[in-house]
Design an enzyme around this catalytic site. Structure first.
Site, PDB file in Angstrom:
ATOM      1  N   GLY A 169       0.773  -1.232   0.000  1.00 52.52           N
ATOM      2  CA  GLY A 169       0.000   0.000   0.000  1.00 52.52           C
ATOM      3  C   GLY A 169       0.799   1.273   0.000  1.00 52.52           C
ATOM      4  O   GLY A 169       0.226   2.366   0.089  1.00 52.52           O
ATOM      5  N   GLY A 193       2.597   2.514  -2.450  1.00 53.77           N
ATOM      6  CA  GLY A 193       2.589   3.203  -3.740  1.00 53.77           C
ATOM      7  C   GLY A 193       3.602   2.709  -4.735  1.00 53.77           C
ATOM      8  O   GLY A 193       3.984   3.455  -5.641  1.00 53.77           O
ATOM      9  N   HIS A 201      -5.324   1.019  30.463  1.00 53.42           N
ATOM     10  CA  HIS A 201      -4.429   1.388  29.367  1.00 53.42           C
ATOM     11  C   HIS A 201      -4.196   2.893  29.331  1.00 53.42           C
ATOM     12  O   HIS A 201      -3.063   3.368  29.214  1.00 53.42           O
ATOM     13  CB  HIS A 201      -5.037   0.947  28.025  1.00 53.42           C
ATOM     14  CG  HIS A 201      -4.938  -0.520  27.763  1.00 53.42           C
ATOM     15  ND1 HIS A 201      -3.753  -1.213  27.898  1.00 53.42           N
ATOM     16  CD2 HIS A 201      -5.876  -1.425  27.359  1.00 53.42           C
ATOM     17  CE1 HIS A 201      -3.967  -2.491  27.580  1.00 53.42           C
ATOM     18  NE2 HIS A 201      -5.245  -2.641  27.262  1.00 53.42           N
ATOM     19  N   GLU A 226      -9.871  -0.567  29.586  1.00 57.44           N
ATOM     20  CA  GLU A 226      -9.401   0.546  28.765  1.00 57.44           C
ATOM     21  C   GLU A 226      -8.924   1.719  29.618  1.00 57.44           C
ATOM     22  O   GLU A 226      -7.989   2.432  29.235  1.00 57.44           O
ATOM     23  CB  GLU A 226     -10.512   1.003  27.814  1.00 57.44           C
ATOM     24  CG  GLU A 226     -10.977  -0.069  26.834  1.00 57.44           C
ATOM     25  CD  GLU A 226      -9.855  -0.582  25.954  1.00 57.44           C
ATOM     26  OE1 GLU A 226      -8.894   0.172  25.696  1.00 57.44           O
ATOM     27  OE2 GLU A 226      -9.923  -1.747  25.528  1.00 57.44           O
TER      28      GLU A 226
END
Length: 631
Positions: A225, A227, A449, A446
């Site tokens: 991806g 290019g 974290h 979460e």
């Protein structure tokens, strides 16, 4: 006035298929009755003899069968007509099985009934039963082989010989590549390298007058991806020369010798159209190293194709004007003979774009979009670290679809934020039913974290945290802003591991037990820890680095004793990182609880809202200052 000679109509093989199919239909619907008969019993035959209805009898010796032909008056009888049936060939005769031809002859002679003894061979039946199926099989085989011609080929009778033809797509003056370097954002160093190829194809005398030789091959290397194919197309568009595009897998077929034949045909066509460019995408499909002795399975056809490619690359003249470009994601598995000078002289590495290149890529993809005034391209580039060009194109397209779905007159920054979340975490799944207990576990996971990343010095700055389910199995996620860096120190890696384990530590502190929600976290930290020990030399084992399992294939490149020490060292690193995360969360547990409760209330918190609960981040916010919640 055109001087072109009108093309003569050629015979289409499809008409032959239609004719054969028609013959088959005729045989099925009409031919089965061509010599069939109506079976009767011997007693019925005797009854008709007594009634004098039998005109003559034909005894077919090789079939042990007798045909009974009745008189015209018998055909008018109603009971005979009920037994009779008419076919395409007219009225069918009656027949019965003959046990003894001699006794039947004696019976007929005694009653003075004319008869004859003959033998019959059903040539049409043999044709339909044996010859026609063989013809149909050959026709289908010719058709299938014909479809294997270039680009699926036409149906001409000569198409069977096109199996060795190259399948490369040709872009020339009639079908020109319209992409230029202006359509390729970023990649400035790579574009500078390939510009020499364009200049050589436009004016080769500029290089050859001093005795120089242009590189024969240019290898584009980089993650998916980034290019590589787009850059090759831009070279073709800038140079304005014929461009042959083919995939490495198009060379290899199940038939022996086809790959080498296609390589020869490709270079033959290229020589006819020189100067030109040959682009081979995913060349590792055919250029895999032949010296990987640890791999027990070899592919002779692939190796023959590679040998022919090597010969062709080193076989034409240096001033023939043929440039070979190739792209791959795995340069480490390519054969060394491909990479030597004289073949692929240049290897151009196309890395993931940095922030300036991402901004340029965003501007290219935003040219045709209707944007709201609040869209900040620089901020979008900051929020997408690690994204390649394909990811950025996907983000722009998803943002446009989201805005259209909401009937907005223009694409807003909120649409881009949601598109980035969708690309990173997957599709938002608010319809997923989660119990309050599970949702509470996810919120504290979460929050752990986010809090650990907030108070650890080398952790990445937090952008947002969410407990909305996304993708296949993600029940929540925290998004960070990684630094644009290529080297990592040991403290940085240890802080990253501790932040990743902080979700599980938060579960243990709050609920006294752990859940399966940390599976992905454990996979990531295990990979990092093993890399620290076996590749980076960041452990008590010393400055050691071992080859990866992929290169050694079947066995570890170290002894069993070293393997035990490696496993023990990895366990030590992870356990110490877990304890560090646990201590950080214990020290700020009130803020962790407040953050989790706020998550349960709002489901999504941005950097500015997290700062209200946890206070200013002690180590700054990195490149992006406070990301506000979209209005």
């Amino acid at each position: 006035m055109s001087n072109r000679t009108p093309r003569q109509p050629s015979f289409n093989l499809y008409w032959l298929y239609i004719l054969l199919f028609g013959m088959l239909l005729v045989s099925f619907f009409f031919m089965p009755d061509r010599q069939s008969s109506v079976p009767i019993t011997y007693l019925e035959f005797q009854e008709w003899v007594e009634r004098r209805l039998v005109q003559r009898v034909v005894i077919i010796a090789n079939r042990a069968e007798a045909e009974v032909h009745l008189t015209p008056q018998a055909r008018e009888l109603q009971d005979i007509q009920q037994r009779q049936r008419k076919s395409f060939w007219g009225w069918l005769p009656f027949s019965f099985r003959v046990v003894s031809a001699e006794k039947l002859e004696e019976y007929l002679q005694a009653r003075h009934i004319p008869y004859e003894v003959t033998e019959r061979t059903d040539y049409l039946g043999i044709l339909l039963q044996y010859v026609l199926p063989i013809i149909l099989i050959i026709a289908v085989w010719v058709f299938l082989i014909g479809r294997m011609g270039p680009r699926g080929g036409g149906a001409g009778p000569g198409n069977i010989f096109n199996i060795g033809r190259s399948r490369a797509a040709v872009f020339d003056a009639e079908n020109r590549v319209s992409i230029t370097f202006e359509d390729v954002a970023g990649l400035e160093e790579a574009k500078q390298e390939v510009r020499e190829v364009v200049d050589f194809l436009k004016s080769p005398q500029r290089f050859t007058r001093l005795g120089g030789k242009i590189p024969k091959g240019v290898l584009l290397v980089g993650p998916p991806g980034t290019g590589k194919t787009l850059l090759a197309k831009a070279v073709a568009g800038e140079a304005g020369v014929p461009f042959f595009s083919i995939s490495g897998s198009d060379f290899v077929e199940m038939f022996v010798g086809v790959g080498a034949a296609r390589v020869r045909d490709l270079f033959r066509q290229a020589k006819e159209k020189a100067p030109c460019i040959i682009f081979i995408d995913e060349i590792d499909a055919v250029g895999r190293s032949r010296s990987r002795v640890n791999v027990p399975i070899s592919n002779d056809e692939r190796e023959n194709t590679l040998n022919q490619l090597l010969v062709e690359m080193d076989g034409f003249n240096t001033d023939a004007g043929i440039i070979i470009m190739a792209a791959t994601n795995r340069p480490d598995i390519l054969d060394p003979a491909l990479l030597r000078p004289g073949r692929f002289d240049r290897a151009i590495y196309i890395d993931r774009p940095d922030i300036k290149e991402r901004e340029a890529i965003f501007r290219v993809h935003l040219r045709n979009l209707i944007l709201a005034p609040d869209v900040d391209v620089h901020k979008l580039a900051l929020q997408t670290p690690g994204f390649v060009g394909a990811d950025i194109a996907n983000v722009c397209n998803e943002a446009a679809l989201i805005a259209a779905r909401r009937d907005r007159p223009a694409i807003t920054m909120a649409d881009f934020q949601e598109a980035i979340d969708k690309v990173i975490g997957g599709l938002e799944r608010r319809s997923r039913v989660i119990s309050p207990e599970e949702k509470r576990i996810v919120a504290y996971h979460e929050a752990g974290h986010a809090a650990a990343g907030w108070f650890l010095e080398h952790a990445d700055p937090l952008l947002k945290v969410s407990i909305i389910p996304r993708g296949y199995a993600a029940l929540g996620y925290a998004q960070y802003l990684p630094k644009e860096q290529y080297l990592y120190t040991q403290p940085q890696l240890l802080d990253m591991v501790a932040m990743t384990l902080a979700g599980r530590a938060s579960e243990e502190l709050t609920f006294g037990q752990i859940s399966t929600g940390a599976q992905n976290d454990l996979e990531r930290v295990t990979q990092v820890a093993y890399a620290m020990v076996t590749q980076y030399g960041m452990s008590q084992l010393g400055h050691l680095a071992f080859k990866s399992n992929e290169e050694t294939f079947w066995q570890r490149p170290y002894s069993e004793e070293t393997a035990r020490r490696v496993d023990a060292e990895v366990q030590r690193i992870l356990q110490e990182a877990y304890e560090r995360a646990r201590l950080v969360l214990q020290e700020h547990y009130d803020k962790v609880r407040a953050l989790a409760e706020k998550l349960l209330e709002k489901e999504v918190l941005y950097q500015e809202e997290v700062e209200e609960i946890l206070g200013p981040r002690p180590y700054g916010y990195g490149a992006l200052e406070k990301l506000k919640a979209p209005s």
